[in-house]
Design a protein around this motif. Structure first.
Motif, PDB file in Angstrom:
ATOM      1  N   VAL A  45      60.814  35.171  44.097  1.00 18.42           N
ATOM      2  CA  VAL A  45      62.299  35.059  44.326  1.00 18.42           C
ATOM      3  C   VAL A  45      62.521  33.624  43.777  1.00 18.42           C
ATOM      4  O   VAL A  45      63.527  33.411  42.973  1.00 18.42           O
ATOM      5  CB  VAL A  45      62.795  35.122  45.729  1.00 18.42           C
ATOM      6  CG1 VAL A  45      64.112  34.323  46.059  1.00 18.42           C
ATOM      7  CG2 VAL A  45      62.594  36.385  46.228  1.00 18.42           C
ATOM      8  N   CYS A  46      61.893  32.412  44.041  1.00 22.87           N
ATOM      9  CA  CYS A  46      62.244  31.284  43.875  1.00 22.87           C
ATOM     10  C   CYS A  46      62.131  31.260  42.406  1.00 22.87           C
ATOM     11  O   CYS A  46      62.867  30.463  41.771  1.00 22.87           O
ATOM     12  CB  CYS A  46      61.160  30.227  44.397  1.00 22.87           C
ATOM     13  SG  CYS A  46      61.366  30.101  46.182  1.00 22.87           S
ATOM     14  N   GLY A  47      61.034  31.808  41.605  1.00 23.04           N
ATOM     15  CA  GLY A  47      60.854  31.640  40.248  1.00 23.04           C
ATOM     16  C   GLY A  47      62.076  32.459  39.442  1.00 23.04           C
ATOM     17  O   GLY A  47      62.476  31.831  38.288  1.00 23.04           O
ATOM     18  N   VAL A  48      62.453  33.427  39.818  1.00 19.09           N
ATOM     19  CA  VAL A  48      63.766  34.066  39.539  1.00 19.09           C
ATOM     20  C   VAL A  48      64.933  33.478  39.414  1.00 19.09           C
ATOM     21  O   VAL A  48      65.804  33.548  38.609  1.00 19.09           O
ATOM     22  CB  VAL A  48      63.886  35.739  40.117  1.00 19.09           C
ATOM     23  CG1 VAL A  48      65.274  36.122  39.794  1.00 19.09           C
ATOM     24  CG2 VAL A  48      62.659  36.663  39.795  1.00 19.09           C
ATOM     25  N   LEU A  49      65.052  32.766  40.474  1.00 19.04           N
ATOM     26  CA  LEU A  49      66.266  31.827  40.689  1.00 19.04           C
ATOM     27  C   LEU A  49      66.285  30.893  40.073  1.00 19.04           C
ATOM     28  O   LEU A  49      67.394  30.353  39.131  1.00 19.04           O
ATOM     29  CB  LEU A  49      66.384  31.274  42.086  1.00 19.04           C
ATOM     30  CG  LEU A  49      66.838  32.038  43.516  1.00 19.04           C
ATOM     31  CD1 LEU A  49      66.406  31.439  44.700  1.00 19.04           C
ATOM     32  CD2 LEU A  49      68.174  32.865  43.303  1.00 19.04           C
ATOM     33  N   LEU A  50      65.036  30.122  39.890  1.00 22.22           N
ATOM     34  CA  LEU A  50      64.958  29.248  38.646  1.00 22.22           C
ATOM     35  C   LEU A  50      65.471  29.766  37.321  1.00 22.22           C
ATOM     36  O   LEU A  50      65.838  29.064  36.359  1.00 22.22           O
ATOM     37  CB  LEU A  50      63.521  28.605  38.590  1.00 22.22           C
ATOM     38  CG  LEU A  50      63.384  27.507  37.772  1.00 22.22           C
ATOM     39  CD1 LEU A  50      64.357  26.052  37.701  1.00 22.22           C
ATOM     40  CD2 LEU A  50      61.835  26.957  37.564  1.00 22.22           C
ATOM     41  N   ALA A  51      64.564  30.808  36.804  1.00 21.71           N
ATOM     42  CA  ALA A  51      64.757  31.329  35.658  1.00 21.71           C
ATOM     43  C   ALA A  51      66.233  31.796  35.283  1.00 21.71           C
ATOM     44  O   ALA A  51      66.638  31.402  34.157  1.00 21.71           O
ATOM     45  CB  ALA A  51      64.072  32.385  35.254  1.00 21.71           C
ATOM     46  N   GLY A  52      67.073  32.068  36.358  1.00 15.48           N
ATOM     47  CA  GLY A  52      68.366  32.619  36.112  1.00 15.48           C
ATOM     48  C   GLY A  52      69.253  31.346  36.139  1.00 15.48           C
ATOM     49  O   GLY A  52      70.147  31.330  35.274  1.00 15.48           O
ATOM     50  N   ILE A  53      69.051  30.314  36.730  1.00 12.12           N
ATOM     51  CA  ILE A  53      69.705  28.982  36.415  1.00 12.12           C
ATOM     52  C   ILE A  53      69.214  28.470  34.993  1.00 12.12           C
ATOM     53  O   ILE A  53      70.383  28.186  34.238  1.00 12.12           O
ATOM     54  CB  ILE A  53      69.334  27.965  37.407  1.00 12.12           C
ATOM     55  CG1 ILE A  53      69.711  28.206  38.720  1.00 12.12           C
ATOM     56  CG2 ILE A  53      69.689  26.554  37.113  1.00 12.12           C
ATOM     57  CD1 ILE A  53      69.394  27.240  40.072  1.00 12.12           C
ATOM     58  N   ILE A  54      68.278  28.407  34.569  1.00 15.16           N
ATOM     59  CA  ILE A  54      68.075  28.075  32.785  1.00 15.16           C
ATOM     60  C   ILE A  54      68.899  29.049  32.234  1.00 15.16           C
ATOM     61  O   ILE A  54      69.303  28.313  31.387  1.00 15.16           O
ATOM     62  CB  ILE A  54      66.567  27.980  32.977  1.00 15.16           C
ATOM     63  CG1 ILE A  54      65.668  27.056  33.636  1.00 15.16           C
ATOM     64  CG2 ILE A  54      66.338  27.809  31.531  1.00 15.16           C
ATOM     65  CD1 ILE A  54      64.281  26.968  33.804  1.00 15.16           C
ATOM     66  N   MET A  55      68.556  30.066  32.405  1.00 10.21           N
ATOM     67  CA  MET A  55      69.241  31.246  31.386  1.00 10.21           C
ATOM     68  C   MET A  55      70.907  31.136  31.427  1.00 10.21           C
ATOM     69  O   MET A  55      71.275  31.272  30.570  1.00 10.21           O
ATOM     70  CB  MET A  55      68.673  32.636  31.739  1.00 10.21           C
ATOM     71  CG  MET A  55      67.314  32.942  31.277  1.00 10.21           C
ATOM     72  SD  MET A  55      66.926  32.449  29.484  1.00 10.21           S
ATOM     73  CE  MET A  55      68.025  33.455  28.620  1.00 10.21           C
TER      74      MET A  55
END
Length: 155
Positions: A128-138
């Motif tokens: 979940v934390c990784g997806v949130l980070l990847a989402g912010i970057i994208m």
């Protein structure tokens, strides 16, 4: 919810097709939330069932090649994580999922975690934390923030 593309393709797609208006903060937040949820829905199922299905199917005629491919990919990803992380597997999984590179998404990370027998709760939180980070970057990349910062810095 397309394998290998996941959120890394959904956010740019939403931007390119005008599904996310950059003029509206609520449109950006709604798009981000939908992409996060769509990426996370399969995670518990992948953790709980994918390994069993892939191991069962690897010797089957029609699906054997695909099952073997995903088992191999998951094991390689898991081994890389474990080699680099040692005891910091949670952080390694978080970064593996959070840095938006091809083949490093939530689904591959979850499969790798299940093949490494990581704790379910720890896996889901890291993903979940990784997806949130990847989402912010994208999201930042899709909205052109990095390009704008680069243009300002060049002047």
């Amino acid at each position: 919810m397309i394998p290998l593309i996941e959120l890394r393709g959904a956010i740019p797609f939403a931007t390119a097709w005008g599904l996310m208006s950059t003029d509206s903060v609520s449109s950006v937040i709604i798009t981000y939330a939908i992409c996060i949820l769509g990426n996370m829905v399969p995670v518990p199922f992948i953790y709980l069932f994918a390994r069993k299905f892939l191991e069962w199917g690897q010797d089957k005629k029609i699906i054997g090649r695909m099952c073997t491919f995903f088992l191999t990919k998951g094991k390689k990803g898991g081994q890389k994580l474990q080699e680099k992380a040692g005891h910091g597997l949670f952080v390694a999984l978080f970064l593996f999922v959070g840095i938006p590179l091809p083949g490093t998404g939530a689904w591959t990370g979850t499969l790798a975690a299940s093949l490494l027998d990581m704790d379910f709760k720890e896996t889901v939180i890291a993903v979940v934390c990784g997806v949130l980070l990847a989402g912010i970057i994208m999201l930042l990349l899709s909205l052109g923030v990095f390009g704008a910062v680069q243009a300002v810095a060049a002047q």
